[in-house]
Design a protein around this motif. Structure first.
Motif, short mmCIF file in Angstrom:
data_model
loop_
_atom_site.label_atom_id
_atom_site.label_comp_id
_atom_site.label_asym_id
_atom_site.label_seq_id
_atom_site.Cartn_x
_atom_site.Cartn_y
_atom_site.Cartn_z
N ALA A 120 0.83 -1.21 0.00
CA ALA A 120 0.00 0.00 0.00
C ALA A 120 0.86 1.26 0.00
O ALA A 120 0.57 2.22 -0.72
N GLU A 121 1.92 1.25 0.80
CA GLU A 121 2.82 2.40 0.83
C GLU A 121 3.54 2.58 -0.50
O GLU A 121 3.78 3.71 -0.95
N SER A 122 3.87 1.46 -1.15
CA SER A 122 4.53 1.54 -2.46
C SER A 122 3.61 2.19 -3.49
O SER A 122 4.03 3.06 -4.26
N ARG A 123 2.33 1.79 -3.50
CA ARG A 123 1.38 2.38 -4.45
C ARG A 123 1.16 3.85 -4.16
O ARG A 123 1.09 4.67 -5.07
N ALA A 124 1.05 4.19 -2.87
CA ALA A 124 0.83 5.60 -2.50
C ALA A 124 2.02 6.45 -2.92
O ALA A 124 1.86 7.57 -3.42
N LYS A 125 3.22 5.91 -2.74
CA LYS A 125 4.42 6.66 -3.07
C LYS A 125 4.46 6.99 -4.56
O LYS A 125 4.75 8.12 -4.96
N ILE A 126 4.15 6.02 -5.41
CA ILE A 126 4.26 6.25 -6.85
C ILE A 126 3.15 7.19 -7.33
O ILE A 126 3.35 7.97 -8.27
N VAL A 127 1.98 7.18 -6.67
CA VAL A 127 0.92 8.12 -7.03
C VAL A 127 1.35 9.56 -6.76
O VAL A 127 1.17 10.45 -7.59
N TYR A 128 1.95 9.80 -5.60
CA TYR A 128 2.46 11.14 -5.29
C TYR A 128 3.56 11.53 -6.29
O TYR A 128 3.66 12.69 -6.71
N MET A 148 4.77 12.13 0.04
CA MET A 148 5.48 11.04 -0.63
C MET A 148 6.60 10.49 0.26
O MET A 148 6.78 9.27 0.39
N THR A 149 7.33 11.40 0.90
CA THR A 149 8.46 10.99 1.73
C THR A 149 8.00 10.20 2.95
O THR A 149 8.65 9.23 3.37
N PHE A 155 7.00 2.66 4.64
CA PHE A 155 7.47 1.43 3.99
C PHE A 155 8.60 0.81 4.81
O PHE A 155 8.62 -0.39 5.08
N GLN A 156 9.55 1.64 5.22
CA GLN A 156 10.70 1.13 5.97
C GLN A 156 10.29 0.65 7.36
O GLN A 156 10.82 -0.35 7.86
N MET A 157 9.33 1.34 7.97
CA MET A 157 8.85 0.92 9.30
C MET A 157 8.18 -0.44 9.23
O MET A 157 8.43 -1.32 10.06
N PHE A 158 7.30 -0.62 8.25
CA PHE A 158 6.60 -1.89 8.11
C PHE A 158 7.59 -3.02 7.76
O PHE A 158 7.45 -4.15 8.25
N SER A 159 8.57 -2.72 6.92
CA SER A 159 9.57 -3.72 6.56
C SER A 159 10.37 -4.15 7.78
O SER A 159 10.64 -5.34 7.98
N ALA A 160 10.76 -3.18 8.61
CA ALA A 160 11.52 -3.49 9.82
C ALA A 160 10.68 -4.32 10.79
O ALA A 160 11.19 -5.25 11.42
N ALA A 161 9.40 -3.98 10.89
CA ALA A 161 8.51 -4.73 11.79
C ALA A 161 8.35 -6.17 11.31
O ALA A 161 8.34 -7.10 12.13
#
Length: 281
Positions: A120-128, A148-149, A155-161
């Motif tokens: 979801a964060e990936s899709r949101a990032k590319i839309v911005y 966007m940032t 994304f990084q927080m969820f990946s770390a979790a």
């Protein structure tokens, strides 16, 4: 809303993930405020004009072909915008389709939910990233860049979790059938591409590797529809997988059960002591 809903199943079993999901969900609500405020500011004056109900009549202001075409375009592209929203933001996409709870992915398993959140964060990032190309307003660009940032940060927080949950693959609890986990079927015509997704040790290591099925039709016939398939890419047996399934089932089940209080349970009680930092203690 996705992170908000996902958090409930993690509240007592995984309070640290609950805290993460609620924190990011709350921040995302603030992003809605930023987006809504930006839309309203960009449409500054529209609502005031609509309040002049006694005199306002857009049809009487049509002068020339271009103004008529513009009015017709607006009526066709977004006929309800001014009539129903008063020029304010609406919970719809750019085509006017209303937002619904069907967009929420919450499966009650963090190894699944966190991967949905990363996507979801990936899709949101590319839309911005795309939206930045549709404006030359420096203040709007700053706003979009900030939003966007923050998607990148989430994304990084969820990946770390996700990495703190071990093992976290495959998603969920049950392992895959070893007869089929390492197979790659060459299903397309034309040039065949090879890479770490269909050759070599893949993600496993330890002597395991991909089994490339050059001719899927012949393979299916020879193995009686995969019934008699003897895997070549892994030495893992069905009994070993069954043992791992039981082990993971017990582990995940105990993780949840052990965190739930015996007897009465309260929605308003939180494991604050466990989550408190050494300094706050």
């Amino acid at each position: 809303m996705q992170y908000f809903v996902q958090a409930f199943s993690a509240r007592q079993p995984y309070p640290e993930k609950y805290d993460l999901l609620m924190d990011i969900a709350t921040e995302e609500f603030s992003h809605l405020e930023i987006v809504g405020a930006t839309i309203t500011m960009l449409l500054d004056g529209v609502n005031g004009e609509l309040k002049n109900a006694a005199e306002a009549n857009p049809i009487t202001k049509l002068n020339g072909k271009s103004s008529k075409e513009s009015f017709i375009h607006e009526a066709l592209a977004n006929p309800q915008f001014l009539a129903l929203s008063g020029g304010g933001p609406t919970l719809t996409n750019s085509q006017g389709v209303p937002w619904t709870g069907a967009y929420v992915n919450a499966n009650g398993d963090l190894t699944v939910d966190l991967r949905s959140d990363i996507a979801a964060e990936s899709r949101a990032k590319i839309v911005y990233e795309y939206l930045l190309q549709f404006t030359d307003d420096p203040h709007v660009k700053n706003t979009l860049r900030f939003l966007m940032t923050r998607e990148v940060a989430h994304f990084q927080m969820f990946s770390a979790a996700l990495e703190t949950i071990q093992p976290n693959f495959p998603p969920g609890v049950l392992q895959g059938d070893p007869r089929f986990t390492h197979e790659y079927f060459n299903m397309s015509n034309g040039v065949d591409a090879r890479g770490p997704w269909n050759e070599g040790q893949g993600p496993w290591g330890d002597g395991e590797h991909w089994e490339y099925i050059e001719d899927p039709i012949k393979h299916v016939v020879d193995t009686r529809g995969e019934v008699d398939h003897n895997p070549e890419g892994t030495s893992r047996t069905a009994k070993e997988v069954e043992r791992m399934d039981k082990q993971m089932s017990k582990q995940r089940s105990e993780e949840v059960r052990s965190r739930l209080p015996k007897g009465e349970n309260q929605w308003s009680s939180y494991p604050q002591t466990e989550l408190a930092s050494p300094r706050s203690k």
